[in-house]
Design an enzyme around this catalytic site. Sequence first.
Site, PDB file in Angstrom:
ATOM      1  N   GLY A   1      36.085  29.977  36.883  1.00 10.67           N
ATOM      2  CA  GLY A   1      38.155  30.265  36.739  1.00 10.67           C
ATOM      3  C   GLY A   1      37.965  29.944  37.892  1.00 10.67           C
ATOM      4  O   GLY A   1      38.973  30.468  39.003  1.00 10.67           O
ATOM      5  N   ALA A   2      37.391  29.705  39.060  1.00  9.27           N
ATOM      6  CA  ALA A   2      37.731  29.202  40.741  1.00  9.27           C
ATOM      7  C   ALA A   2      38.035  28.106  41.212  1.00  9.27           C
ATOM      8  O   ALA A   2      38.123  27.758  42.159  1.00  9.27           O
ATOM      9  CB  ALA A   2      36.377  29.946  41.509  1.00  9.27           C
ATOM     10  N   GLY A   3      38.576  27.719  40.184  1.00  9.83           N
ATOM     11  CA  GLY A   3      39.409  25.967  40.178  1.00  9.83           C
ATOM     12  C   GLY A   3      38.739  25.240  41.333  1.00  9.83           C
ATOM     13  O   GLY A   3      39.181  23.791  41.234  1.00  9.83           O
ATOM     14  N   LEU A   4      37.146  24.937  40.255  1.00 13.76           N
ATOM     15  CA  LEU A   4      36.507  24.211  40.866  1.00 13.76           C
ATOM     16  C   LEU A   4      35.773  23.007  39.375  1.00 13.76           C
ATOM     17  O   LEU A   4      34.688  23.009  39.324  1.00 13.76           O
ATOM     18  CB  LEU A   4      34.294  24.494  41.677  1.00 13.76           C
ATOM     19  N   SER A   5      36.332  23.252  38.545  1.00 14.14           N
ATOM     20  CA  SER A   5      36.547  22.479  37.253  1.00 14.14           C
ATOM     21  C   SER A   5      35.021  22.790  36.252  1.00 14.14           C
ATOM     22  O   SER A   5      34.168  21.391  35.830  1.00 14.14           O
ATOM     23  CB  SER A   5      36.448  21.302  37.600  1.00 14.14           C
TER      24      SER A   5
ATOM     25  N   SER B   1      34.856  23.500  33.849  1.00 14.48           N
ATOM     26  CA  SER B   1      35.505  23.298  32.633  1.00 14.48           C
ATOM     27  C   SER B   1      34.701  22.510  32.282  1.00 14.48           C
ATOM     28  O   SER B   1      34.039  21.553  31.548  1.00 14.48           O
ATOM     29  CB  SER B   1      36.305  24.012  31.460  1.00 14.48           C
TER      30      SER B   1
ATOM     31  N   GLU C   1      38.941  18.692  25.276  1.00 12.95           N
ATOM     32  CA  GLU C   1      40.587  19.785  26.038  1.00 12.95           C
ATOM     33  C   GLU C   1      41.665  20.090  25.865  1.00 12.95           C
ATOM     34  O   GLU C   1      42.520  20.802  26.046  1.00 12.95           O
ATOM     35  CB  GLU C   1      40.121  19.495  28.219  1.00 12.95           C
TER      36      GLU C   1
ATOM     37  N   ASP D   1      39.405  15.870  36.626  1.00 13.82           N
ATOM     38  CA  ASP D   1      38.407  16.347  36.961  1.00 13.82           C
ATOM     39  C   ASP D   1      37.007  15.908  35.622  1.00 13.82           C
ATOM     40  O   ASP D   1      35.857  15.704  36.239  1.00 13.82           O
ATOM     41  CB  ASP D   1      38.124  18.328  36.223  1.00 13.82           C
TER      42      ASP D   1
END
Length: 401
Positions: free
Chosen positions: A142-146, A148, A180, A192
């Site tokens: 959830g840190a915007g570093l992908s 998922s 996704e 991503d």
Amino acid sequence: MTGERGPRRAGRAAAAQKPRAGPDTAAAWFAERYAAAPEGIWRAPGRVNLIGEHTDYNKGFVLPFALGAGVTVAAARRDQGLIELSSRQASGADVTVRLEALEPGSVDGWAAYPAGVAWALRSAGYPVGGASLAVDADLPLGAGLSSSAALECAIALALAGLHQLTIPRPELAAIARRGENEFVGAPTGIMDQSAALLCQAGRALLLDCRTGAASAVPLDPAAAGLALLVINTRTRHALTDGGYAGRRQECQEAARALGVSSLRDISEAGGALDELADPVLRRRARHVLTEHGRVLETAGLLRRGQLRQTGELLTASHVSLRDDFEISWPEADATVETAAQAGALGARMIGGGFGGSVIALVPADRAEPVRAAVAGIYAEHGWREPQFIDAVPSDSASRLR
Ligand code: GLA
């Protein structure tokens, strides 16, 4: 390699408590959960988008690079058409699903991402069979570093590898994205998964999201006496919570109002934006158009070895995301401003927005003062301590064993 550092003491203590995820920790997790040895181990990296935010689903350009940190999956085939999923980051939330029963909405939580990949592979006609999968990650979630996409791509490679399916990487990226979009229900673009599967060490990936054309652009900050500092603002973002989808919808509305199929078809020069009566749609479209220009300019500078000169473009991107696209958040704005005051050449929020991380381009000898100044401003506000990652452009996903 990517080095993670908190404000110093906290960073060391955390590193001592929890070993970084890798083939050994994933294999050990697999052995613990399934009382057997895995057949193979695969890993996919997280990504940082240097520039080109909210341009992928507008069929524009993006310029991400892969991190050293990522998601590792230890895996083995299993019978009865079952997929067993276990994550060291979600212990107590193991899930077993029947391949035949997979359909959008049938799996919740973290397991929806890997299950979605299995579903998308089968929907694309690839005969994926049962598997036991053990996941370990050293990427903040959830840190915007992908995280998922790293999870999806590690799983996609593992399932393809276990079942001896040869799938070209751009196709595998599209399959992971479909999982996704349709299975998990997050309407994300292709950036991503492409970054996780196509990036190279020492390079950023210039991807044209309309044609799929990809080229590697030199990105070696250390060689230029610079560092790319990722600052996790510790404000979690989620691509499923509506904010991201709302922006995507506004971009579609703007394109429709302008009579084109995507904002890629509008050029900044032609005055087309003035045709948009709605000021909100005009701002959204202006971000996308100006961001396209900034991506291409940044790629041009990198090709000429002028990384240092990209700083202003990074900051201009942040201002556009803050004022026109309106997806920044207080911690990100304070981080960008404080980093600049402490000597960064430029900085911007990265990823979907509303939380996550900032990237700052800093002269190597200013990295420590920038870290200290940012940590100081968080302490002043009473915000959670930020986390710092020295981002080194790294290789894409691969089989480790
Ligand atoms: C998220 C999505 C990407 C992209 C970015 C914003 O990371 O997964 O597809 O849209 O946000 O640039």
